[in-house]
Design a protein around this motif. Structure first.
Motif, PDB file in Angstrom:
ATOM      1  N   LEU A  49       0.853  -1.194   0.000  1.00 55.89           N
ATOM      2  CA  LEU A  49       0.000   0.000   0.000  1.00 55.89           C
ATOM      3  C   LEU A  49       0.887   1.242   0.000  1.00 55.89           C
ATOM      4  O   LEU A  49       1.784   1.376   0.843  1.00 55.89           O
ATOM      5  N   ARG A  50       0.641   2.141  -0.944  1.00 58.42           N
ATOM      6  CA  ARG A  50       1.469   3.341  -1.066  1.00 58.42           C
ATOM      7  C   ARG A  50       1.174   4.343   0.043  1.00 58.42           C
ATOM      8  O   ARG A  50       0.026   4.500   0.469  1.00 58.42           O
ATOM      9  N   LEU A  51       2.213   5.007   0.528  1.00 60.74           N
ATOM     10  CA  LEU A  51       2.044   6.186   1.390  1.00 60.74           C
ATOM     11  C   LEU A  51       2.459   7.376   0.519  1.00 60.74           C
ATOM     12  O   LEU A  51       3.633   7.499   0.175  1.00 60.74           O
ATOM     13  N   TYR A  52       1.479   8.201   0.111  1.00 58.99           N
ATOM     14  CA  TYR A  52       1.762   9.297  -0.830  1.00 58.99           C
ATOM     15  C   TYR A  52       2.395  10.506  -0.135  1.00 58.99           C
ATOM     16  O   TYR A  52       3.172  11.230  -0.744  1.00 58.99           O
ATOM     17  N   GLY A  53       2.053  10.700   1.140  1.00 57.91           N
ATOM     18  CA  GLY A  53       2.587  11.878   1.837  1.00 57.91           C
ATOM     19  C   GLY A  53       1.932  12.009   3.200  1.00 57.91           C
ATOM     20  O   GLY A  53       1.131  11.173   3.595  1.00 57.91           O
ATOM     21  N   PHE A  54       2.322  13.051   3.907  1.00 58.58           N
ATOM     22  CA  PHE A  54       1.714  13.272   5.225  1.00 58.58           C
ATOM     23  C   PHE A  54       1.756  14.765   5.548  1.00 58.58           C
ATOM     24  O   PHE A  54       2.516  15.529   4.924  1.00 58.58           O
ATOM     25  N   PHE A  55       0.919  15.192   6.479  1.00 53.59           N
ATOM     26  CA  PHE A  55       0.910  16.587   6.933  1.00 53.59           C
ATOM     27  C   PHE A  55       0.313  16.599   8.331  1.00 53.59           C
ATOM     28  O   PHE A  55      -0.129  15.560   8.835  1.00 53.59           O
ATOM     29  N   HIS A  56       0.328  17.740   9.005  1.00 48.62           N
ATOM     30  CA  HIS A  56      -0.255  17.764  10.370  1.00 48.62           C
ATOM     31  C   HIS A  56      -0.849  19.130  10.658  1.00 48.62           C
ATOM     32  O   HIS A  56      -0.540  20.115   9.976  1.00 48.62           O
ATOM     33  N   ASP A  57      -1.761  19.139  11.654  1.00 48.90           N
ATOM     34  CA  ASP A  57      -2.256  20.424  12.183  1.00 48.90           C
ATOM     35  C   ASP A  57      -1.995  20.399  13.692  1.00 48.90           C
ATOM     36  O   ASP A  57      -1.218  19.568  14.160  1.00 48.90           O
ATOM     37  N   GLU A  58      -2.630  21.307  14.430  1.00 47.07           N
ATOM     38  CA  GLU A  58      -2.370  21.391  15.881  1.00 47.07           C
ATOM     39  C   GLU A  58      -2.477  20.024  16.559  1.00 47.07           C
ATOM     40  O   GLU A  58      -1.598  19.594  17.277  1.00 47.07           O
ATOM     41  N   GLN A  59      -3.634  19.349  16.286  1.00 45.31           N
ATOM     42  CA  GLN A  59      -3.944  18.150  17.096  1.00 45.31           C
ATOM     43  C   GLN A  59      -3.584  16.850  16.389  1.00 45.31           C
ATOM     44  O   GLN A  59      -3.424  15.829  17.049  1.00 45.31           O
ATOM     45  N   ARG A  60      -3.494  16.867  15.044  1.00 48.78           N
ATOM     46  CA  ARG A  60      -3.437  15.560  14.385  1.00 48.78           C
ATOM     47  C   ARG A  60      -2.305  15.473  13.362  1.00 48.78           C
ATOM     48  O   ARG A  60      -1.872  16.491  12.817  1.00 48.78           O
ATOM     49  N   ILE A  61      -1.889  14.234  13.111  1.00 49.07           N
ATOM     50  CA  ILE A  61      -0.981  13.927  12.004  1.00 49.07           C
ATOM     51  C   ILE A  61      -1.819  13.169  10.986  1.00 49.07           C
ATOM     52  O   ILE A  61      -2.623  12.297  11.356  1.00 49.07           O
ATOM     53  N   PHE A  62      -1.679  13.519   9.701  1.00 48.31           N
ATOM     54  CA  PHE A  62      -2.473  12.881   8.649  1.00 48.31           C
ATOM     55  C   PHE A  62      -1.557  12.127   7.689  1.00 48.31           C
ATOM     56  O   PHE A  62      -0.562  12.682   7.223  1.00 48.31           O
TER      57      PHE A  62
END
Ligand SMILES: COCCOc1ccc(Nc2ncc(Cl)c(NC3CC3)n2)cc1
Length: 282
Positions: free
Chosen positions: A72-85
């Motif tokens: 399964l590919r992981l295309y990228g990630f990002f985050h805000d105050e409370q969460r990591i996506f």
């Protein structure tokens, strides 16, 4: 494009798909490209220990480097105050273990097709000195054309001397004996789990399933392997060549894909044609 900075507002949130190890997963669509992906939302507060943070970092760093039709590919990630996506490949066929819960057992030809694909994924990982360590139905999704997708690299490790340390992870059913006697492990641990996984698909329960953890551990140690009458002799032969206490006695992946159980049951031509189809579209 995977290097750009994403925000949650770039996506339309769709159906919840389930819970991964660290958080909820949603089917989402990227607004501009209309691309459908799976978005795993991880609550930062839940990553409460350095060990969990290290696991998440290792999952992201390992999976983002991997490009294989059965991973399964992981295309990228990002985050805000409370969460990591995490932006992950969406697998339309859902979770294999739900299939197995519903159908109890898989036909040997379908199971052999999954074993063939898992061997391809594991060969790719091992060629990059990566051990998955957690091969089990819960970590397998079904992609387009019914292609197997190995997911959830939270427990995978880059096999190096430092990682010879034993860390208990995953359910006991899949625990290899070398994990029990603390002698360290290497990529042959994935061969043990492949054997347990093959057994569970065609028998409907793992080989050392028992009432208590102590019983499971005793059965793993004594390698007390038994099959129901409906299991074919080729399947028994392959499984008993993978579920070996001594890692050196386990059949290597390049021999597994040539085993008569795979040759006679897996539709290798159809699977290879499916690889072609997705290579064209990616
Ligand atoms: C009645 O069935 C409802 C759920 O059906 C689906 C479940 C999951 C997917 N695809 C999926 N793709 C990627 C990921 Cl990372 C993922 N992660 C979630 C934690 C599993 N799930 C598709 C359908």
């Amino acid at each position: 494009s995977s290097q750009r900075q994403w925000t949650i507002n770039d996506f339309e949130i769709g159906a919840p798909l389930g819970r991964g190890r660290f958080g909820h997963v949603y089917c989402v669509r990227e607004k501009k490209s209309k691309y459908i992906v799976a978005l795993k939302a991880i609550i930062k507060d839940q990553i409460s220990t350095p060990r969990l943070a290290k696991q998440l970092i290792s999952e992201i760093s390992i999976q983002s480097r991997l490009k294989h039709p059965n991973i399964l590919r992981l295309y990228g990630f990002f985050h805000d105050e409370q969460r990591i996506f995490l932006l992950l490949e969406y697998a339309p066929g859902g979770e294999l273990y739900r299939r197995m819960q519903k159908e109890k057992v898989l036909q040997e030809n379908e199971a052999a097709g999954f074993v063939y694909q898992l061997c391809n994924a594991l060969s790719y990982l091992h060629s990059k000195q990566i051990i998955h360590r957690d091969i089990k139905p819960e970590n397998i999704l079904i992609g387009v054309y019914g292609i197997l997708k190995l997911a959830d690299f939270g427990w995978s490790a880059e096999s190096s001397e430092a990682n010879k340390r034993t860390t208990l992870c995953g359910t006991l059913d899949y625990l290899a004996p070398e994990m029990l006697n603390g002698n360290g492990y290497d990529e042959k641990i994935d061969l043990w789990c492949l054997g347990v996984f093959t057994y569970e698909m065609i028998v409907g329960k793992p080989p050392f399933d028992s009432q208590t953890q102590q019983d499971t551990i005793r059965l793993i140690r004594t390698n007390d392997l038994s099959f129901p009458s409906h299991t074919s002799s080729h399947a028994r032969d392959l499984i008993s060549q993978l579920i070996r206490r001594n890692p050196l006695d386990r059949m290597p992946l390049n021999e597994v894909i040539q085993h008569e159980w795979i040759i006679e049951n897996a539709n290798i031509k159809a699977i290879d044609e499916n690889y072609e189809k997705i290579n064209k579209s990616t």
